[in-house]
Design an enzyme around this catalytic site. Sequence first.
Site, PDB file in Angstrom:
ATOM      1  N   GLU A 247       0.881  -1.165   0.000  1.00 15.02           N
ATOM      2  CA  GLU A 247       0.000   0.000   0.000  1.00 15.02           C
ATOM      3  C   GLU A 247       0.916   1.211   0.000  1.00 15.02           C
ATOM      4  OE1 GLU A 247      -1.705   3.056   1.022  1.00 15.02           O
ATOM      5  OE2 GLU A 247      -2.344   2.167   2.936  1.00 15.02           O
ATOM      6  N   CYS A 281      -2.665   8.960   3.012  1.00 17.46           N
ATOM      7  CA  CYS A 281      -2.348   8.568   1.630  1.00 17.46           C
ATOM      8  C   CYS A 281      -3.583   8.644   0.738  1.00 17.46           C
ATOM      9  CB  CYS A 281      -1.694   7.208   1.579  1.00 17.46           C
ATOM     10  SG  CYS A 281      -2.494   6.022   2.629  1.00 17.46           S
TER      11      CYS A 281
END
Length: 480
Positions: A247, A281
């Site tokens: 990720e 993010c």
Amino acid sequence: MQTRNLIAGRWTDIGSGGAIDVADPASGEVIARVPMCGASEALSALNCAFEFQPEWEATPITQRADVLRATAAMVVARKDSLARIITQECGKPLAEAASEVQYSADYFSSAAQEIQALNEMEVSLERPGLRGVVRHRAVGVCAAITPWNFPLAMLARKVAPALAAGCAQLAKPAQETPLSAFALAEILLECGLPPQCLHVLIGDAKAIATTWLMDGRVRKLSFTGSTETGRLLLRQCAPEIVRCSMELGGHAAFIVLQDADIELAVKGAVQSKFRNAGQTCICPNRFLVHESIASEFAARVAVAAAQLKIAPGLDAGCQIGPLIHDAAVEKVRAHVADALARGAKLICGGRTKEIPDRPDRFFEPTVIANCDPSMLCFEEETFGPVIPIMSVASEIQAIEIANSSPFGLAGYVFGGNDASARGVAQQLQCGVIGVNEAAPSNARAPFGGVKYSGYGREGGAWGLMEYVTTQYLALRSLEK
Ligand code: ADP
């Protein structure tokens, strides 16, 4: 507050790499000193995890699920103290830290539910006398490497499914924020997790990762962090064919269509962009707003942004805390300066707010209009509270610009017509999309990206599948 590493069932003061100070970003004060581990501690943890893993996998699923459910409940019960730890080590407002605690607990309840729902399946082989059975096995020993911006949740979303699946977990949190990880490990042990199943250590990241990934006994890495570090780790995973979930960085577009409900879009922009002062993010970095409403949108976002309370995260009502460190502030400054030098217009913010006796890390919520893709802030994540707005002439142009980034984690579409907003969303090259919704993350739903944002999913059944291997048995029975 636990400040030591957890290795082979022991909270240990031993650290071959000295010790590191954990500092509160809002004050610069040292809140803990934690031993720094290296290769030897990483190896002890791995030896212990490897030895015990088969026993954990053989533990009945209901028993594993019970540990996870108890953990979820205890995490919620300790919400206040966990939230304070998160705020102290990473700076985010206390209310946001409390949401992160709940979100983390949800990963444990979700993993418990999913492992109990993961049944053996029959496959029709269409061959007489032969039965196809598909089942799942634990991947084996897993490694997790996590970042500082969601220090509890990023670990929870890896540890919970790994333990549910029957894997032993090695974890290396970010050295800025190890304390919430230790607090979570304490809870898991109190809830009955055999201590050999979980090892949490910080230290020389490179040495720890190399020890784990090049050994051959770690079968899976789940990493959340920068694309650059992700690439490096992927290379290290190649020789031993270590399975990976990555990720990585994001660069979300926030598209506001001509028919959008502007009030909802403004509220969504403020909510998604300023969470953790823009250090997430999935927060939007490129605002692509239809030209007919771009100036109204900018003006209204600026009004809302100006009302946010900038303060140390523990202060009552704080909505924007400090950035994690000085380098983060410099990056945000550089992005704003670059945009202005290239013709963007500052609508509000653009600098840090001075708070007496506090470090210069409190960046004002910032809105910049007239942006374009040549600007740094359109090229890479700012990781700060900046809303750069570009006017677009059409949906097609918005989609083109959104997809021109090599990153593809999250995206947002605000539009007045459900079908057309969804139509735009489905054309975005990213893994998570909010349609008239600014907070799409949910522990029961899949989270993850495409392209430079990585691969693999966390959350719900998808998150669990990352920790199991599929085993197929072609069974011919000899019994009459
Ligand atoms: P960020 O910019 O969010 O700090 P990083 O990718 O640098 O992103 O860090 C995310 C996690 O990766 C942290 O736990 C960090 O310690 C770890 N990390 C950084 N560099 C390496 C490396 N070379 N090998 C293994 N882990 C690393």
